[in-house]
Enzyme design. Structure first.
Site, PDB file in Angstrom:
ATOM      1  N   GLU A  63       0.877  -1.168   0.000  1.00 47.38           N
ATOM      2  CA  GLU A  63       0.000   0.000   0.000  1.00 47.38           C
ATOM      3  C   GLU A  63       0.916   1.221   0.000  1.00 47.38           C
ATOM      4  O   GLU A  63       1.517   1.564   1.015  1.00 47.38           O
ATOM      5  CB  GLU A  63      -0.918  -0.010   1.225  1.00 47.38           C
ATOM      6  CG  GLU A  63      -1.723   1.266   1.413  1.00 47.38           C
ATOM      7  CD  GLU A  63      -2.437   1.704   0.153  1.00 47.38           C
ATOM      8  OE1 GLU A  63      -2.026   2.736  -0.432  1.00 47.38           O
ATOM      9  OE2 GLU A  63      -3.384   1.010  -0.264  1.00 47.38           O
ATOM     10  N   ASN A  90       5.212   4.986 -10.884  1.00 45.21           N
ATOM     11  CA  ASN A  90       4.153   4.936 -11.888  1.00 45.21           C
ATOM     12  C   ASN A  90       2.744   4.973 -11.314  1.00 45.21           C
ATOM     13  O   ASN A  90       1.836   5.516 -11.940  1.00 45.21           O
ATOM     14  CB  ASN A  90       4.341   3.671 -12.738  1.00 45.21           C
ATOM     15  CG  ASN A  90       3.117   3.336 -13.555  1.00 45.21           C
ATOM     16  OD1 ASN A  90       2.821   3.981 -14.561  1.00 45.21           O
ATOM     17  ND2 ASN A  90       2.377   2.321 -13.123  1.00 45.21           N
ATOM     18  N   ASN A  94      -6.216   9.249 -11.997  1.00 42.30           N
ATOM     19  CA  ASN A  94      -6.876  10.533 -12.249  1.00 42.30           C
ATOM     20  C   ASN A  94      -8.226  10.487 -11.549  1.00 42.30           C
ATOM     21  O   ASN A  94      -9.194   9.944 -12.074  1.00 42.30           O
ATOM     22  CB  ASN A  94      -7.032  10.761 -13.753  1.00 42.30           C
ATOM     23  CG  ASN A  94      -7.445  12.185 -14.076  1.00 42.30           C
ATOM     24  OD1 ASN A  94      -7.996  12.888 -13.235  1.00 42.30           O
ATOM     25  ND2 ASN A  94      -7.186  12.610 -15.298  1.00 42.30           N
ATOM     26  N   SER A 140       2.100  12.977 -16.620  1.00 45.92           N
ATOM     27  CA  SER A 140       0.933  13.070 -17.503  1.00 45.92           C
ATOM     28  C   SER A 140       0.928  14.422 -18.181  1.00 45.92           C
ATOM     29  O   SER A 140       1.391  15.420 -17.604  1.00 45.92           O
ATOM     30  CB  SER A 140      -0.361  12.902 -16.696  1.00 45.92           C
ATOM     31  OG  SER A 140      -1.491  13.348 -17.435  1.00 45.92           O
ATOM     32  N   TYR A 153      -4.903  15.646  -9.099  1.00 43.85           N
ATOM     33  CA  TYR A 153      -4.096  14.880 -10.054  1.00 43.85           C
ATOM     34  C   TYR A 153      -3.141  15.792 -10.806  1.00 43.85           C
ATOM     35  O   TYR A 153      -1.953  15.484 -10.948  1.00 43.85           O
ATOM     36  CB  TYR A 153      -5.037  14.159 -11.018  1.00 43.85           C
ATOM     37  CG  TYR A 153      -4.360  13.247 -12.009  1.00 43.85           C
ATOM     38  CD1 TYR A 153      -3.844  12.018 -11.609  1.00 43.85           C
ATOM     39  CD2 TYR A 153      -4.274  13.591 -13.354  1.00 43.85           C
ATOM     40  CE1 TYR A 153      -3.239  11.161 -12.521  1.00 43.85           C
ATOM     41  CE2 TYR A 153      -3.674  12.743 -14.277  1.00 43.85           C
ATOM     42  CZ  TYR A 153      -3.166  11.528 -13.858  1.00 43.85           C
ATOM     43  OH  TYR A 153      -2.570  10.692 -14.774  1.00 43.85           O
ATOM     44  N   ALA A 184      -0.036  10.982 -22.874  1.00 47.08           N
ATOM     45  CA  ALA A 184      -1.286  11.740 -23.005  1.00 47.08           C
ATOM     46  C   ALA A 184      -2.447  10.745 -23.032  1.00 47.08           C
ATOM     47  O   ALA A 184      -2.948  10.347 -21.998  1.00 47.08           O
ATOM     48  CB  ALA A 184      -1.247  12.628 -24.240  1.00 47.08           C
ATOM     49  N   GLU A 185      -2.832  10.310 -24.213  1.00 45.27           N
ATOM     50  CA  GLU A 185      -3.978   9.406 -24.342  1.00 45.27           C
ATOM     51  C   GLU A 185      -3.467   7.981 -24.553  1.00 45.27           C
ATOM     52  O   GLU A 185      -3.001   7.627 -25.635  1.00 45.27           O
ATOM     53  CB  GLU A 185      -4.867   9.836 -25.508  1.00 45.27           C
ATOM     54  CG  GLU A 185      -5.269  11.308 -25.487  1.00 45.27           C
ATOM     55  CD  GLU A 185      -6.051  11.706 -24.236  1.00 45.27           C
ATOM     56  OE1 GLU A 185      -6.683  10.828 -23.611  1.00 45.27           O
ATOM     57  OE2 GLU A 185      -6.024  12.893 -23.879  1.00 45.27           O
TER      58      GLU A 185
END
Length: 258
Positions: A63, A90, A94, A140, A153, A184-185
């Site tokens: 955790e 990593n 969001n 991001s 985020y 990005a996406e």
């Protein structure tokens, strides 16, 4: 190209699915030893595929919002392998914590998305100094573009970029390189969950993909992994403090091109 990562030990937080899973798998393919830190046990098929590529790959339940668990998992990694060559920060989500959510929710979002990046670096750095290792922070594009209604985020992702530069400076004399990868996406399980909230998910996917200049498609997790693993390797030996956008030109190219 051989990335010269054989037997290098690399911790990957959130390394069991999505971008993190792709990074773990690519490390295993390069004969490195990925140590997956994740809250929940990975899918059995994922673990089997990882073990086929690298039998010494390991999963530890962690955790990441619990500092003691971060500390103990790093110590367990060192006890098992005797070294640490890389850290991939990593894990995160969001979570849609916007201006209306209030202070407590905002701070909780920072815990989910930012604080463990620092905690993991704190506990890993002494071992990375010993091996002249590397850190890769997965950020991001929202760090530089904003998104709306996701203050926690975005604040976390922006701070990750600042810390990338700060740590690169702080660790330069020890030969520890620190870089960030900025997607990005990217189609991941978490992204699919978000898309599913729209009335017409397929139409929304097509709308977003059409705005990506290079190929009018989403970036794949493997494409993020390829960049991250390169940055961990000696092939990137003189690269530090960099923010690498892997997004098909989505963030910076003129949308008039689309």
């Amino acid at each position: 190209m051989d990335l010269n990562l054989q037997d290098k030990v690399v911790i990957v937080t959130g390394g069991a699915s999505g971008i993190g899973g792709a990074i773990s798998m690519r490390l295993a393919e390069e004969r490195a030893i990925p140590v997956v830190f994740a809250r929940h046990a990975p899918d059995g098929a994922f673990l089997d595929a990882l073990a086929q590529r690298q039998p010494r790959a390991t999963y530890l339940p962690v955790e990441l919002q619990d500092d003691a668990q971060c500390r103990d998992a790093v110590a367990q990694t060192i006890a098992t392998f005797g070294r640490l060559d890389g850290l991939v920060n990593n894990a995160g989500v969001n979570d849609g914590i916007g201006l209306d959510a209030g202070r407590d929710a905002f701070v909780a979002s920072l815990e989910r998305n930012l604080i463990h990046y620092y905690a993991m670096a704190h506990y890993c750095v002494p071992h990375l100094k010993a091996t002249r290792g590397a850190i890769v922070n997965i950020s991001s594009k929202t760090a530089v573009t904003g998104q709306g209604n996701t203050s926690g985020y975005c604040a976390s992702k922006g701070a990750q970029l600042a810390l990338t530069r700060e740590w690169a400076v702080a660790l330069r004399e020890h030969g520890v390189r620190v870089n960030a990868v900025i997607p990005a996406e990217v189609m991941t399980p978490l992204y699919r969950n978000w898309i599913a909230t729209f009335e017409d998910p397929e139409a929304k996917l097509a709308e977003i993909a059409a705005k990506v200049p290079l190929g009018r498609r989403f970036t794949t997790p493997d494409e993020i992994a390829d960049t991250a693993v390169f940055l961990l390797s000696p092939r990137a030996s003189h690269t530090t403090g960099e923010w690498l956008f892997v997004d098909g030109g989505y963030t910076h190219l003129d949308r008039a091109l689309v």
